[in-house]
Design an enzyme around this catalytic site. Structure first.
Site: not given
Ligand code: GAL
Length: 667
Positions: A163, A320
């Site tokens: 990110e 994700e």
């Molecule tokens: C994302 C991040 C992950 C984790 C996740 C939790 O933004 O890339 O590492 O922190 O959020 O929702």
């Protein structure tokens, strides 16, 4: 009958060449667990149908415990274990979380806030994107990983960083200030050019030496908006330089393995992803539901459509999302039964060829222990685990969808520069926000079961019968020429209020507003009329606007609706202008809810006979229907089969409450 729209994109090459399935899995942080647990992880991954895990995202301190001393043994064993179980690895460079030794050695590599506060460690993303020390350290660990694992058979994808543009997107430290000046010198070459572009005759800001220029730190008043815009551009480029460094190293050391980095499309204001898109081998995105929003699946659809659009219409990877609640919203509402599967398949419907989660196994310790995971703290006797297993089975049944292209009915313009500019201080109303207008139009189209591509204002729009330009405050002269050409060629362009006002330097386009679009819209905006908080204005079409009104003078446009009351009572509110072969429609107030629905109903979009709350997307030869309601729905069509259940369909299909069906006309 659900209509098939015409705007198909040709079938794409496989997303990840060495993975011949829809990707399924998540972030896997084995370093948080004793090695005994890994075997259980691998077995359970198999049970769930997991075939790809992202490893090592936050492992820098475990891989390089002290500067230049590497410990790869554990990662060797982990990758071998994954490979032995047929699970591919998306191997990360761990550069989003520099280790404590780095911060101790290089305190000047910490990011500074706009207020001038250096940020501390014990967290992640504690680095200045312009720091040469950071660059050298990141290149070091990236090179070691690239060399060591280039030929590891488990590794099918590189995951650079995590990110970019997250918590440290904008850094105001002295190192960033110097880098900003270098960036400005490259851009403008001469101080005269910079002074002209920034309009520094205003408020005595004329620069006589590059060293006088600083980032837009907190100042007594609003800071020069052109300076602010260049700082956004510089910051996006600074992160991009970090990505390029890693990508180029990996391409050299590990040829043939694509490199991605996880974007945060629609939710990250600070990165201009149109610029980034061409730089990554695989577009991947992270998306988290805004759990408290009732219609949050529409926002999900918007982000997925934007991701596909940034990917140029080709498949992409959902890197994700969450199986249940997250841990960082004010109230982390759990997903309802069926919601996680619908979320996953909504991404797939809109072009994702892989469904991944944060994270595989819920952490016991650290800041994210209350974040849901594929394998919850409660283990396998949990609803979430059963859903994870069932989703794995569904994805395996959905393999034929992989690689197919989504068809869209219309386009919306999305421009990070306009987002930046619109939300700078001292605008005519604090209620002018970019995401609000994007979401409002997107939601109205979603409710009409219309699929949207997003496009940058300079894109070739000729294939779209309809293009909506919400919140297009900043529009360059060349982008405006592109829109003009689109309309002249027969397109229908819808422009929302306060658009086409300024150029790339936030300078007002010459003449009456909206200078960039006056001719194509066939009108002039004589005066902005921002409304009081909560004030509404009635239109004679029965619609209601709020936030904004304008005093319009027509110059060829015809009136579609007029203001009945408010500061523009009796004057035109919505207009249409025939221009060349097409027409340009202007909406001078903020329409929401039913009013915006009524407006979009008049745009000639395909009428789809489906109940509210039912989402339909055409992907390849498949019609994917997501039923977000509590009742079963019948979808009219001539379907013969359904992929998830593997059952035959006799024409019309029934989609049970809360479920998803992937329908096909063939057997
Ligand atoms: C994302 C991040 C992950 C984790 C996740 C939790 O933004 O890339 O590492 O922190 O959020 O929702």
């Amino acid at each position: 009958m659900v209509q098939v729209s015409q705007l198909a994109v040709p079938q794409a090459a496989p997303l990840i060449p060495r993975l011949d399935r829809i990707a399924y899995g998540g972030d896997y942080n084995p370093e948080q667990w004793p090695e005994e647990v890994w075997a259980e992880d691998a077995a359970l991954m198999r049970e769930a149908g997991v075939n790809l895990v992202s490893v090592g995202i936050f492992s820098w301190a475990m891989l390089e415990p002290t500067p230049g001393r590497y410990e790869f043994g554990w990662l060797d064993r982990l990758l071998d274990l994954m490979h032995a179980h047929g699970i591919a690895v998306d191997l990360a460079t761990p550069t989003a979380a520099p280790p404590p030794w780095f911060l101790r050695a290089f305190p000047d590599a910490r990011p500074w806030t706009r207020e001038g506060t250096p940020l501390g460690g014990g967290a992640r993303q504690t680095f200045c994107p312009s720091s040469p020390h950071y660059g050298a350290a990141a290149a070091g660990i990236t090179s070691e990983l690239g060399r060591r694992y280039a030929d590891h058979p488990a590794v099918v994808l590189w995951h650079s960083h995590n990110e970019y543009g997250g918590a440290n997107a904008l850094c105001y430290c002295p190192v960033s200030a110097a880098a900003f000046r270098e960036w400005l010198i490259t851009k403008y070459q001469t101080l005269e050019a910079l002074n002209a572009a920034w309009g520094t005759t205003f408020w005595s800001q004329r620069y006589s030496d590059w060293e006088e220029i600083a980032p837009p730190i907190v100042a007594p008043t609003a800071v020069n908006p052109a300076q602010e815009l260049d700082f956004y551009r510089f910051s996006s480029d600074a992160h991009l330089a970090n990505f390029r460094r890693e990508r180029d190293l990996l391409h050299t050391l590990s040829p043939g393995i694509p490199v991605t980095t996880n974007f945060m499309l629609a939710n990250c204001k600070n990165i201009d992803y149109w610029t980034w898109a061409a730089e990554v081998d695989v577009i991947s995105n992270d998306h988290y539901l805004q759990a408290e929003r009732p219609d949050n699946h529409i926002e999900l659809a918007m982000c997925a459509d934007l991701t596909r659009s940034v990917a140029g219409g080709t498949p992409w990877l959902l890197m994700e999302h969450s199986t249940g609640s997250v841990n960082w919203q004010p109230r982390n509402i759990a997903k309802k039964p069926g919601e996680m599967v619908r979320n996953s398949l909504a991404h797939l419907a809109r072009g994702a060829d892989g469904i991944m989660f944060f994270q595989w196994r819920a952490s016991r310790i650290g800041a994210e222990k209350f974040h849901s995971a594929m394998l919850p703290h409660g283990g396998t006797d949990t609803r979430i685990w059963r859903d994870v297993v069932s989703l794995g089975a569904s994805l395996s049944a959905l393999q034929p969808v992989r690689g197919t292209a989504v068809t869209a009915d219309a386009a919306m313009l999305w421009d990070w520069e306009s987002w930046w500019a619109l939300e700078l201080p001292w605008r005519p109303s604090s209620e002018l926000t970019f995401r609000e207008r994007q979401e409002a139009f997107y939601e109205a189209l979603w409710r009409r079961h219309v699929t949207v591509d997003f496009a940058r204002p300079s894109a070739d729009l000729s294939k779209y019968p309809l293009v909506i330009a919400p919140a297009s405050y900043l529009l360059t002269a060349s982008a405006a020429a592109n829109l003009r050409e689109y309309v002249a060629g027969g397109g229908t362009l819808v422009v929302s209020y306060f658009s086409g006002i300024v150029d790339e330097n936030d300078a007002v386009h010459p003449g009456a507003y909206p200078g960039a679009l006056r001719d194509v819209l066939g009108l002039r905006v004589e005066e902005f009329l921002p409304l009081h908080a909560g004030e509404a204005v009635a239109l004679d079409s029965g619609m209601v606007g709020d936030v904004w009104a304008e005093r319009l003078q027509l110059d060829g446009a015809t009136v579609l609706a007029s203001y009945v009351d408010g500061p523009a009572a009796g004057l035109p509110a919505i207009t249409s202008h025939a221009y060349g072969e097409g027409r340009a429609i202007y909406v001078s107030t903020r329409l929401t809810g039913e009013s915006l629905d009524a407006f979009t109903a008049g745009l000639g979009l395909p009428a789809r006979d489906l109940p509210a709350g039912v989402e339909v997307v055409r992907r390849g030869d498949y019609t994917i229907v997501l039923n977000h309601t509590d009742a079963d729905v019948s979808v009219p069509g001539s379907f013969a089969s359904e992929l998830i259940t593997g059952s035959a369909v006799d024409g019309n299909a029934v989609v049970p409450a809360g479920e998803v069906r992937v329908l096909h006309a063939g057997a």
